[in-house]
Design an enzyme around this catalytic site. Structure first.
Site, PDB file in Angstrom:
ATOM      1  N   ASP A  17     -15.823  24.663   1.557  1.00 35.37           N
ATOM      2  CA  ASP A  17     -16.435  24.080   0.371  1.00 35.37           C
ATOM      3  C   ASP A  17     -16.034  22.608   0.301  1.00 35.37           C
ATOM      4  O   ASP A  17     -14.852  22.286   0.196  1.00 35.37           O
ATOM      5  CB  ASP A  17     -15.895  24.852  -0.847  1.00 35.37           C
ATOM      6  N   ASP A 118     -23.224  21.998   0.073  1.00 35.62           N
ATOM      7  CA  ASP A 118     -21.818  21.670   0.343  1.00 35.62           C
ATOM      8  C   ASP A 118     -20.944  22.895   0.609  1.00 35.62           C
ATOM      9  O   ASP A 118     -19.730  22.831   0.456  1.00 35.62           O
ATOM     10  CB  ASP A 118     -21.237  20.868  -0.824  1.00 35.62           C
ATOM     11  N   GLU A 119     -21.541  24.003   0.999  1.00 34.29           N
ATOM     12  CA  GLU A 119     -20.785  25.245   1.144  1.00 34.29           C
ATOM     13  C   GLU A 119     -21.301  26.096   2.281  1.00 34.29           C
ATOM     14  O   GLU A 119     -22.518  26.209   2.460  1.00 34.29           O
ATOM     15  CB  GLU A 119     -21.003  26.076  -0.113  1.00 34.29           C
TER      16      GLU A 119
END
Length: 391
Positions: A17, A118-119
């Site tokens: 993350d 973003d993960e």
DNA sequence: AACAAGGGTTTAG
DNA sequence: TCATCTAAACCCTTGTT
């Protein structure tokens, strides 16, 4: 006695993350911002400050700015900090960097699942042959590589499944590396409030509290039938399983199932007076469909009232499409119908409006449902020929 | 009974 | 006037087959 040599290897999942992603990217562009509150905003364009906060750096977060709050509120919170900066989101830039990082991540393991910009999850079970220490080393190298290549920090969680990996990543944030081996799952969960369980938001938490469920441990012991009755036959038992740390959801590359765009209207509307404002949305959706070689069968509109109530209207086309013409005609028609017969209009005006397509099919690929239908049609025809059709 | 379609809710980032 | 945008999962109801 024979030794079972087919025992499944311990599954090891990594959740990666990127920390306060958008705001961190802005800090990299302008390093002098690092010591100051940075608030990345989605400005709706209605007034100077209308809109919401997308992300804030930790300087701003410590002062009380959180994702999703109105920009005006964030400005109030930061009134005593004139060094604060409010920046508009720059999605093209974030997309570019995200793509490069996802490239790095997917090189670690072919079992890779991107969850958002973003993960991502990585299943490294076979790479490390079930050894958590080896997985931890990979994570350390990965963090170093992302800093090396992009100057970005991230948080990594490692666990026996996606749920625990994700919660471990959250736990270590920011710039963390937190490992929860199977033997620690129980204590890891029991130390945390219910709201930290992935999938339990404010509404569910409140409802559970009313049922007397206050901790993750309470939930793991709660009557399954009552949970099924209260939360649904799938979701109820699912909640109980995750409270025990059980999650068999595989790390799989997911395919897109819907594409949508919504905007805040320049002015609230009580009739379909915003046709022109929708045109860029139709163009964008058509572009995105053809870029991914997809066609959509279901066309829908989304309408959000001035009281922020969400309404959906949709219908299914006979033939999947990626044509702007068909998209715009169908959507416009749905908007007209909405304003024509919906008594919902009494609830108020329309603040935001958008389009959404689903029932996506890749070119040249016959969807299972379609194949079933074709077969059914052929059977019907065969039956017809064998009975009525013969004379 | 099984399935499709349409609409709503909740979550997450 | 405080209130963005995208997407997934699930639930429920209604209508067909």
């Amino acid at each position: 006695m024979s030794i079972d040599n087919k025992t499944a290897m311990q599954r090891i999942v990594m959740a990666v993350d990127l920390d306060y992603f958008f705001a961190q990217l802005e800090e990299i562009r302008r390093p002098e911002l690092k010591q100051r509150p940075v608030v990345v905003c989605v400005f709706s364009g209605r007034t100077e400050t209308s809109g919401a906060v997308s992300t804030a750096n930790y300087v701003a977060r410590r002062l009380g700015v959180k994702s999703g709050i109105p920009i005006v509120l964030a400005k109030k919170v930061l009134a005593g900090h004139p060094e604060s900066v409010f920046l508009p989101v720059d999605h093209p830039h974030y997309d570019t960097v995200s793509e490069r990082i996802m490239q790095i991540l997917s090189s670690i393991s072919p079992q890779f699942e991107q969850v958002s910009i973003d993960e991502a999850f990585l299943d490294v079970s076979s790479t490390v042959r079930g050894k958590f220490d080896a997985a931890t080393e990979i994570a350390q190298k990965l963090k170093a590589e992302i800093i090396q290549e992009e100057k970005l920090t991230c948080s990594i969680g490692i666990g026996p499944n996606k749920l625990i990996a994700k919660m471990a990543a959250d736990h270590g944030k920011p710039n963390g590396l937190f490992v929860v081996p199977p033997e620690n799952v129980g204590s890891f969960l029991n130390d945390q409030p219910l709201s930290k369980l992935i999938g339990i938001g404010t509404k569910t938490e409140k409802k559970m509290e009313d049922l007397g469920i206050k901790t993750i441990h309470d939930l793991s012991k709660f009557d399954t039938d009552v949970l099924a009755r209260e939360f649904g036959k799938n979701l109820g038992p699912h909640f109980k399983r995750i409270a025990k740390g059980i999650d068999d959801d595989p790390v799989i590359t997911r395919q897109v199932e819907q594409i949508g765009r919504i905007i805040t209207l320049k002015n609230d509307a009580s009739s379909f007076s915003f046709e022109d404002e929708m045109i860029p949305l139709y163009l964008d959706i058509a572009d995105r469909l053809s870029a991914q070689k997809l066609k959509a069968k279901v066309m829908g509109i989304i309408v959000i009232t001035s009281q922020l109530k969400i309404k959906n209207r949709a219908n299914t086309l006979d033939i999947p499409t990626d044509s702007v013409d068909i998209i715009s005609k169908t959507a416009n028609c749905l908007f007209q119908q909405f304003f024509k017969n919906d008594e919902n209009l009494q609830e108020g005006k329309i603040r935001r409006a958008g389009v959404k397509v689903s029932g996506l099919e890749r070119y040249g690929e016959i969807d299972e449902k379609e194949r079933g239908k074709s077969e059914a049609q052929i059977r019907t025809l065969t039956d017809f020929l064998q009975t009525d059709g013969s004379f």
